[in-house]
Design a protein around this motif. Structure first.
Motif, PDB file in Angstrom:
ATOM      1  N   GLU A 187       0.828  -1.206   0.000  1.00 55.93           N
ATOM      2  CA  GLU A 187       0.000   0.000   0.000  1.00 55.93           C
ATOM      3  C   GLU A 187       0.863   1.256   0.000  1.00 55.93           C
ATOM      4  O   GLU A 187       0.580   2.222  -0.718  1.00 55.93           O
ATOM      5  CB  GLU A 187      -0.926  -0.002   1.220  1.00 55.93           C
ATOM      6  CG  GLU A 187      -1.923  -1.155   1.252  1.00 55.93           C
ATOM      7  CD  GLU A 187      -1.332  -2.431   1.812  1.00 55.93           C
ATOM      8  OE1 GLU A 187      -0.148  -2.414   2.219  1.00 55.93           O
ATOM      9  OE2 GLU A 187      -2.040  -3.450   1.825  1.00 55.93           O
ATOM     10  N   ARG A 188       1.918   1.248   0.789  1.00 56.20           N
ATOM     11  CA  ARG A 188       2.796   2.420   0.837  1.00 56.20           C
ATOM     12  C   ARG A 188       3.521   2.599  -0.493  1.00 56.20           C
ATOM     13  O   ARG A 188       3.641   3.727  -1.002  1.00 56.20           O
ATOM     14  CB  ARG A 188       3.809   2.247   1.973  1.00 56.20           C
ATOM     15  CG  ARG A 188       4.881   3.321   2.032  1.00 56.20           C
ATOM     16  CD  ARG A 188       4.315   4.675   2.401  1.00 56.20           C
ATOM     17  NE  ARG A 188       5.327   5.706   2.356  1.00 56.20           N
ATOM     18  CZ  ARG A 188       6.168   5.972   3.360  1.00 56.20           C
ATOM     19  NH1 ARG A 188       6.092   5.266   4.474  1.00 56.20           N
ATOM     20  NH2 ARG A 188       7.063   6.935   3.254  1.00 56.20           N
ATOM     21  N   ALA A 190       2.501   1.660  -3.448  1.00 60.90           N
ATOM     22  CA  ALA A 190       1.526   2.129  -4.431  1.00 60.90           C
ATOM     23  C   ALA A 190       1.232   3.609  -4.235  1.00 60.90           C
ATOM     24  O   ALA A 190       1.072   4.367  -5.212  1.00 60.90           O
ATOM     25  CB  ALA A 190       0.249   1.312  -4.334  1.00 60.90           C
ATOM     26  N   ALA A 191       1.147   4.039  -3.002  1.00 57.30           N
ATOM     27  CA  ALA A 191       0.895   5.454  -2.718  1.00 57.30           C
ATOM     28  C   ALA A 191       2.040   6.326  -3.218  1.00 57.30           C
ATOM     29  O   ALA A 191       1.813   7.411  -3.788  1.00 57.30           O
ATOM     30  CB  ALA A 191       0.686   5.655  -1.219  1.00 57.30           C
ATOM     31  N   GLU A 192       3.276   5.866  -3.029  1.00 56.70           N
ATOM     32  CA  GLU A 192       4.442   6.619  -3.521  1.00 56.70           C
ATOM     33  C   GLU A 192       4.394   6.720  -5.044  1.00 56.70           C
ATOM     34  O   GLU A 192       4.680   7.778  -5.622  1.00 56.70           O
ATOM     35  CB  GLU A 192       5.729   5.924  -3.077  1.00 56.70           C
ATOM     36  CG  GLU A 192       6.001   5.981  -1.587  1.00 56.70           C
ATOM     37  CD  GLU A 192       6.482   7.350  -1.142  1.00 56.70           C
ATOM     38  OE1 GLU A 192       6.806   8.187  -2.012  1.00 56.70           O
ATOM     39  OE2 GLU A 192       6.528   7.590   0.080  1.00 56.70           O
ATOM     40  N   ALA A 193       4.032   5.614  -5.720  1.00 53.88           N
ATOM     41  CA  ALA A 193       3.963   5.620  -7.185  1.00 53.88           C
ATOM     42  C   ALA A 193       2.893   6.576  -7.680  1.00 53.88           C
ATOM     43  O   ALA A 193       3.094   7.317  -8.651  1.00 53.88           O
ATOM     44  CB  ALA A 193       3.710   4.207  -7.687  1.00 53.88           C
ATOM     45  N   ARG A 194       1.734   6.579  -7.024  1.00 52.80           N
ATOM     46  CA  ARG A 194       0.656   7.496  -7.428  1.00 52.80           C
ATOM     47  C   ARG A 194       1.081   8.945  -7.243  1.00 52.80           C
ATOM     48  O   ARG A 194       0.781   9.814  -8.079  1.00 52.80           O
ATOM     49  CB  ARG A 194      -0.611   7.206  -6.614  1.00 52.80           C
ATOM     50  CG  ARG A 194      -1.318   5.907  -6.995  1.00 52.80           C
ATOM     51  CD  ARG A 194      -2.717   5.863  -6.405  1.00 52.80           C
ATOM     52  NE  ARG A 194      -2.710   5.962  -4.941  1.00 52.80           N
ATOM     53  CZ  ARG A 194      -2.608   4.918  -4.121  1.00 52.80           C
ATOM     54  NH1 ARG A 194      -2.491   3.689  -4.625  1.00 52.80           N
ATOM     55  NH2 ARG A 194      -2.634   5.090  -2.807  1.00 52.80           N
ATOM     56  N   TYR A 195       1.775   9.218  -6.166  1.00 47.49           N
ATOM     57  CA  TYR A 195       2.229  10.584  -5.898  1.00 47.49           C
ATOM     58  C   TYR A 195       3.192  11.061  -6.988  1.00 47.49           C
ATOM     59  O   TYR A 195       3.040  12.164  -7.533  1.00 47.49           O
ATOM     60  CB  TYR A 195       2.902  10.648  -4.533  1.00 47.49           C
ATOM     61  CG  TYR A 195       3.679  11.919  -4.299  1.00 47.49           C
ATOM     62  CD1 TYR A 195       3.023  13.136  -4.135  1.00 47.49           C
ATOM     63  CD2 TYR A 195       5.065  11.908  -4.270  1.00 47.49           C
ATOM     64  CE1 TYR A 195       3.736  14.311  -3.938  1.00 47.49           C
ATOM     65  CE2 TYR A 195       5.780  13.071  -4.078  1.00 47.49           C
ATOM     66  CZ  TYR A 195       5.115  14.274  -3.913  1.00 47.49           C
ATOM     67  OH  TYR A 195       5.820  15.432  -3.735  1.00 47.49           O
ATOM     68  N   ALA A 197       3.499   9.948 -10.019  1.00 49.36           N
ATOM     69  CA  ALA A 197       2.779  10.089 -11.279  1.00 49.36           C
ATOM     70  C   ALA A 197       2.012  11.410 -11.324  1.00 49.36           C
ATOM     71  O   ALA A 197       1.976  12.101 -12.357  1.00 49.36           O
ATOM     72  CB  ALA A 197       1.834   8.909 -11.463  1.00 49.36           C
ATOM     73  N   ALA A 198       1.408  11.792 -10.212  1.00 47.79           N
ATOM     74  CA  ALA A 198       0.665  13.049 -10.150  1.00 47.79           C
ATOM     75  C   ALA A 198       1.590  14.242 -10.298  1.00 47.79           C
ATOM     76  O   ALA A 198       1.280  15.211 -11.010  1.00 47.79           O
ATOM     77  CB  ALA A 198      -0.114  13.128  -8.836  1.00 47.79           C
ATOM     78  N   ASP A 202       1.773  17.242 -13.513  1.00 49.64           N
ATOM     79  CA  ASP A 202       1.214  18.552 -13.167  1.00 49.64           C
ATOM     80  C   ASP A 202       1.738  19.688 -14.045  1.00 49.64           C
ATOM     81  O   ASP A 202       1.298  20.836 -13.915  1.00 49.64           O
ATOM     82  CB  ASP A 202       1.459  18.874 -11.685  1.00 49.64           C
ATOM     83  CG  ASP A 202       2.944  19.050 -11.341  1.00 49.64           C
ATOM     84  OD1 ASP A 202       3.782  19.097 -12.265  1.00 49.64           O
ATOM     85  OD2 ASP A 202       3.257  19.133 -10.128  1.00 49.64           O
TER      86      ASP A 202
END
Length: 240
Positions: A187-188, A190-195, A197-198, A202
């Protein structure tokens, strides 16, 4: 292990620490040795981490009173120095030198990495401290300096290269250990990867977006270490 300048730490006299025979500084001779104390501290750090190493815990491991332990290691800083030199003995005897100083430096770094992975507390112990060089560390330093003999570097530059290689290896191993812990938490990760990517999308970080869009490189720890080590060592200037 990490430094080549022979600096002491914690006010401990290096001659007292390394050149005197294995005797307590004061009091009656206890029924254990400095080597046994150090081995117990290393085993504790291997099992539970460097923060678990306290004088009281180590004393209990060897069946001694805490005050008896202080006659061999007056403080935790001294005990850490003994631990670092103790595990550095695993680096000897190193592989024979080939005469190719870059290949030999890489072999030295790989040996250091293997040692640090066997003792995951070691990178942390090496950071932010100035070390007195014990006999095992000195033997490995001597090997590293001999590896650099084919270069045109002077003595000071050779010591700097050894310190650079050791610090580089310790930093990458520390990151490797941290990444292994992160991978245990999907979960952590995946959260780092999403961050990332965002952030890349930007419009404010075009260089990062381009870097992240590049074809992926092999990400195994072994491949990453070898690739970065090649990049650093191959870029060293052997003439100054």
């Amino acid at each position: 292990m990490v430094r080549g300048d022979g600096s002491g730490a914690g006010g401990v006299d290096p001659q007292q620490l390394w050149l005197n025979s294995d005797r307590p500084r004061k009091g009656r001779k206890p029924a254990f040795s400095r080597a046994a104390i150090t081995a117990a501290a290393v085993a504790l750090a291997d099992a539970e981490g460097i923060d678990a190493v306290t004088m009281r815990r180590v004393a209990s491991q060897v069946g001694a009173g805490v005050m008896s332990l202080y006659s061999y290691a007056p403080d935790k800083e001294t005990l850490l120095q003994l631990m670092v030199d103790h595990v550095s003995g695993e680096l000897s005897p190193p592989d024979p030198l080939t005469g190719d100083w870059r290949a030999d430096l890489k072999a030295i770094a790989h040996a250091q990495r293997a040692l640090m992975l066997r003792h995951p507390w070691l990178p942390t112990a090496l950071f932010n401290r100035r070390w007195s060089l014990g006999p095992n560390t000195l033997a490995f330093l001597e090997h590293a300096l001999a590896a650099l003999r084919p270069t045109a570097l002077d003595g000071g530059a050779k010591l700097e290269v050894f310190s650079l290689i050791t610090a580089f290896t310790a930093r990458l191993v520390a990151d490797e250990i941290a990444q292994a812990a992160l991978s245990a938490s999907p979960e952590r990760a995946a959260a780092e990867a999403r961050y990332l990517a965002a952030v890349a999308a930007d419009g404010h970080h075009p260089e990062l977006a381009e870097a992240l869009s590049a074809p992926p490189r092999p990400l195994t720890p072994d491949a990453t270490f070898a690739r970065l080590l090649d990049r650093m060592v191959d870029g060293l200037d052997a003439g100054s």
